[in-house]
Scaffold this motif. Structure first.
Motif: not given
Length: 814
Positions: A543-556
């Motif tokens: 499962t993934g949400f917008a927050q997950t994508m920010e964390q995984l891709t480097g945006l966070a």
């Protein structure tokens, strides 16, 4: 003249049956938003010609970490990524050669300084031409031409003001995410208009506002939420962070999100604190923030004992959205991205020079194939006077233009925000979009309405996200887990052009509605799937949400203060995924026309976010430089930051956003400062010198701003050409004169919540005076008309479906 010169013909890549290879696009933009929009066109096969000034695009000499040696003539890796597969000519706006190129183009994209090109007149003078103008605030209105940077745009729209620890300085969304996001919105707006022009002969002028994109993606519809709560004015909307979110581990950082009550309950189980299930204070984000030190001690007591990999594995077993927090180096080694072959090496030769780099592929696949690999970026002027002459294919325009997607029907099986944002765009552009959910499992975003349960009995109809992202749609509540519900869905698909869904992959397959079934039911239907991580790979069912994508891709990794941890940006990755999916669907329509049948599209959320985060991956692989968070600073601008003005109090600061992008702007600021001796230091005359001296400059600017009232100071700075803005409260942006002038907010009347205003689209077509045609549907609001008119059921059969609970209009159990 062009026809007499030697020409270098455009050679389309042929993996797609047609894609966009019949289109020619002229790109007169710059920076990131316009080039990324036209990159999406180039990736799909369009002939994109970059029109550069004699000195070339400044991005050719750009490296965020200083990787290009001084005096080198190599081209920057970010420029080369954004211009893969394009051609380059050198022209000034008034050159006859440019006018000849425009005469043969289908689309012109410009982001020139005000007064350089009359884009609206160009669109009107060239039958069938679409012209897209991208600017910070739009080409008309009181703020048209206002000096701005991406940072001051974030501040003025309300994005920055609500993001931060309570009582601390708020912070921007790092990585210039706004510009990448603007590029995706702009690409959809432009392609839809071009497709209509080729069908009907009606060209279009598109006036696109980056600030309006930022309002949609950066404020989480705070204006509408406050309107629903009845707290539109007074005080200030408090800034906050999400927690649990990015947390420290034994060897790095891990990211969670707990958007649902079940996910938070499972998180307490994960950290071994099931005893807190009944703690009402910790049950809500506000309660956790009020006891943040205590809460962090509890969470970190678990996370610091384990490696990131151990935490990810344990959380995944509980189906908690989770990911490692990556940077530009580590992201390329993530197991899911490696398994799916997401990364590409830059072309070796044949175009612009510079060290090779790694970049993400385009974020969608058609019939299990990537878009064809683009060729190298061009050298400056590589194709000047060598572009073959072309006449734009046009037909005679008659009558008033319809919306671009009028006549298209789309079954919307999406939920939360990413998928609904895609179908909302398509609905606003004229498609008949039918949002499908069920009484047993309503769209999860409806549950946000629980915040208003004390005010509205039917609180599931009150989510600001749902109301905004599902406007212009019809609603059907149908239980797809039953044979009769599945049969009704197949009947609907028989009458539809496309199906869009964003379940985890196993869900639609468990419904018996996979691609083979849909293709048999209607060979012309396009299926667009929007999984979080893809239809293959070890993370397929995560499962993934917008927050997950920010964390995984480097945006966070790029967001937050230098002396703090990585922080999520809260929101952009949902509409980012949505616009990539909408663009992919429009490309798929071209493929359907060419192939004579529908196609299967996979557009993953993570790969869309990875493209928006591409600069740090490109920078590290090309130059070995690691980008990191800088609070409110930026590699491209100095000085830049937030400065508290007169009348500020702790927690109620009147923040001034100031951003100096050029040496000329610095000189103007120095004059406003009174030409002090410290500012005349020759080292500060250059961007590099100001970056090196940023701390000392900030100290001076804080003292200067603290003695001045914010609003007059902003006006003074702007009048001298220096980008500045107040950090706005998102509740007040509805009355912002620029947004009022452009009609960005439109009123809707809803049967439960009544009359409110919602943001619409971040662009204006010349022939469209409003976008909002109907309020978001209540649960099952259009059950009967859809089942009767499109699925062929009579009233008796529909009554039977209602009696069996297969269709409904109220959540089961509420």
């Amino acid at each position: 003249m062009l026809a007499e010169e030697e020409t270098v013909g455009y050679k389309p890549r042929m993996t797609l049956a047609r894609g966009l290879r019949d289109l020619r696009v002229l790109d007169l933009s710059g920076d990131i938003a316009g080039p990324y929009a036209t990159k999406l066109f180039a990736d799909a096969g369009a002939d994109v010609v970059r029109v550069e000034p004699p000195g070339g695009d400044p991005l050719r000499r750009w490296s965020a970490t200083g990787g290009i040696p001084q005096g080198s003539q190599e081209d920057g890796a970010l420029f080369r990524f954004l211009h893969l597969g394009k051609r380059s000519v050198v022209c000034e706006p008034g050159d006859p050669d440019l006018r000849a190129l425009m005469h043969g183009a289908d689309l012109v994209v410009e982001a020139l300084a005000p007064g350089t090109l009359d884009a609206a007149a160009l669109a009107h003078s060239e039958p069938g031409l679409v012209v897209l103008s991208i600017s910070p605030f739009g080409r008309t209105g009181p703020d048209a031409g206002r000096p701005a940077t991406e940072f001051t745009v974030q501040a003025s729209c309300g994005s920055i003001g609500t993001r931060g620890l309570p009582g601390a300085e708020p912070f921007q969304a790092g990585g210039r995410t706004t510009l990448w996001l603007a590029g995706t919105f702009a690409a959809v707006a432009a392609l839809a208009a071009v497709q209509r022009a080729r069908r009907s002969g009606h060209g279009e002028y598109i006036d696109f506002s980056i600030a309006e994109v930022t309002n949609i993606a950066g404020t989480n519809y705070a204006n509408l939420m406050c309107s629903l709560l009845g707290i539109e004015s007074g005080g200030r909307l408090p800034q906050s962070i999400e927690t649990p979110s990015v947390e420290p581990t034994r060897d790095g950082w891990v990211g969670f999100c707990t958007n649902s009550r079940q996910q938070f309950s499972d998180f307490l189980t994960l950290i071994g604190r099931s005893d807190l299930h009944d703690d009402a204070g910790f049950a809500q984000v506000g309660g956790r923030l009020a006891r943040l030190d205590e809460w962090n001690e509890i969470v970190h007591g678990f996370t610091r004992k384990h490696t990131t990999a151990e935490v990810v594995e344990a959380a995944s077993l509980l189906r908690i959205p989770v990911a490692p927090v990556n940077d530009g180096e580590s992201v390329r080694h993530h197991e899911q991205l490696v398994a799916r072959g997401v990364f590409r090496d830059s072309p070796e030769a044949g175009g612009a020079s510079g060290p090779r780099f790694v970049f993400p592929r385009p974020p969608y696949r058609i019939d299990d194939e990537d878009p064809p690999l683009a060729g190298p970026a061009p050298t400056l002027g590589q194709h000047s006077r060598r572009i073959e002459a072309r006449t734009r294919p046009t037909i005679e325009a008659r009558g008033e233009p319809a919306l671009p997607l009028a006549g298209l029907r789309i079954v919307d099986m999406t939920a939360w925000w990413a998928g609904p944002s895609a179908t909302h765009m398509l609905a606003s552009l004229g498609a008949d979009v039918i949002h499908v959910e069920s009484a047993g499992r309503p769209d999860g975003m409806r549950m946000v309405g629980g915040m208003l349960a004390s005010k509205y009995a039917d609180w599931w109809e009150c989510s600001s996200f749902f109301l905004a992202a599902n406007a212009n749609k019809r609603g059907l509540a149908l239980d797809l887990a039953t044979p009769r519900g599945r049969e009704a869905m197949l009947r609907l698909i028989e009458r539809s052009d496309a199906v869009v869904e964003n379940f985890t992959p196993r869900v639609i397959e468990n419904f018996g509605l996979g691609w083979d079934t849909i293709h048999r039911a209607n060979p012309q239907t396009i299926l667009v799937r929007m999984p979080a991580f893809g239809l293959s790979g070890p993370w397929r069912d995560n499962t993934g949400f917008a927050q997950t994508m920010e964390q995984l891709t480097g945006l966070a990794w790029l967001t937050g203060h230098r002396d703090d941890q990585p922080r999520i940006q809260r929101g952009p990755c949902d509409p980012l995924a949505g616009m990539h999916a909408a663009f992919a669907l429009l490309v798929a329509l071209e493929e359907r026309d060419a192939r004579g049948e529908g196609v299967h599209v996979e557009c993953t959320m993570v790969e869309g976010a990875l493209n928006a985060a591409a600069e740090q991956l490109i920078e590290f692989s090309a130059y070995g430089g690691r980008l990191t968070r800088e609070g409110n600073r930026s590699p491209a601008v100095a000085p830049q930051g937030l400065y508290a003005c007169a009348g500020s109090e702790p927690g109620l600061e009147k923040w001034l956003a100031l951003s100096v992008a050029t040496d000329e702007q610095w000189r103007s600021l120095v004059r406003l400062l009174g030409d002090p001796a410290w500012a005349r230091d020759p080292a500060l005359a250059t961007h590099a010198g100001r970056r090196a001296g940023h701390d000392a400059i900030d100290d001076r600017l804080r003292t200067w701003a603290a003695a001045r009232e914010r609003e007059p100071l902003v006006e003074t700075l702007l009048s001298h050409g220096v980008p500045a803005a107040p950090v706005a409260d998102p509740r007040g942006v509805r009355s912002d004169p620029q947004l009022v002038h452009r009609g960005f907010f439109e009123d809707f009347e809803h049967p439960v919540v009544g009359r409110h205003a919602a943001p619409t689209l971040p662009f204006r077509y010349a022939g469209v005076d409003h976008w909002l045609t109907r309020a978001a549907p209540t649960l099952g609001q259009h059950n009967r008309e859809i089942l009767k008119d499109l699925c062929g059921y009579d009233d008796i059969e529909i009554d039977a479906l209602e009696d069996a609970g297969i269709v409904g209009n109220r959540p089961i159990g509420l």
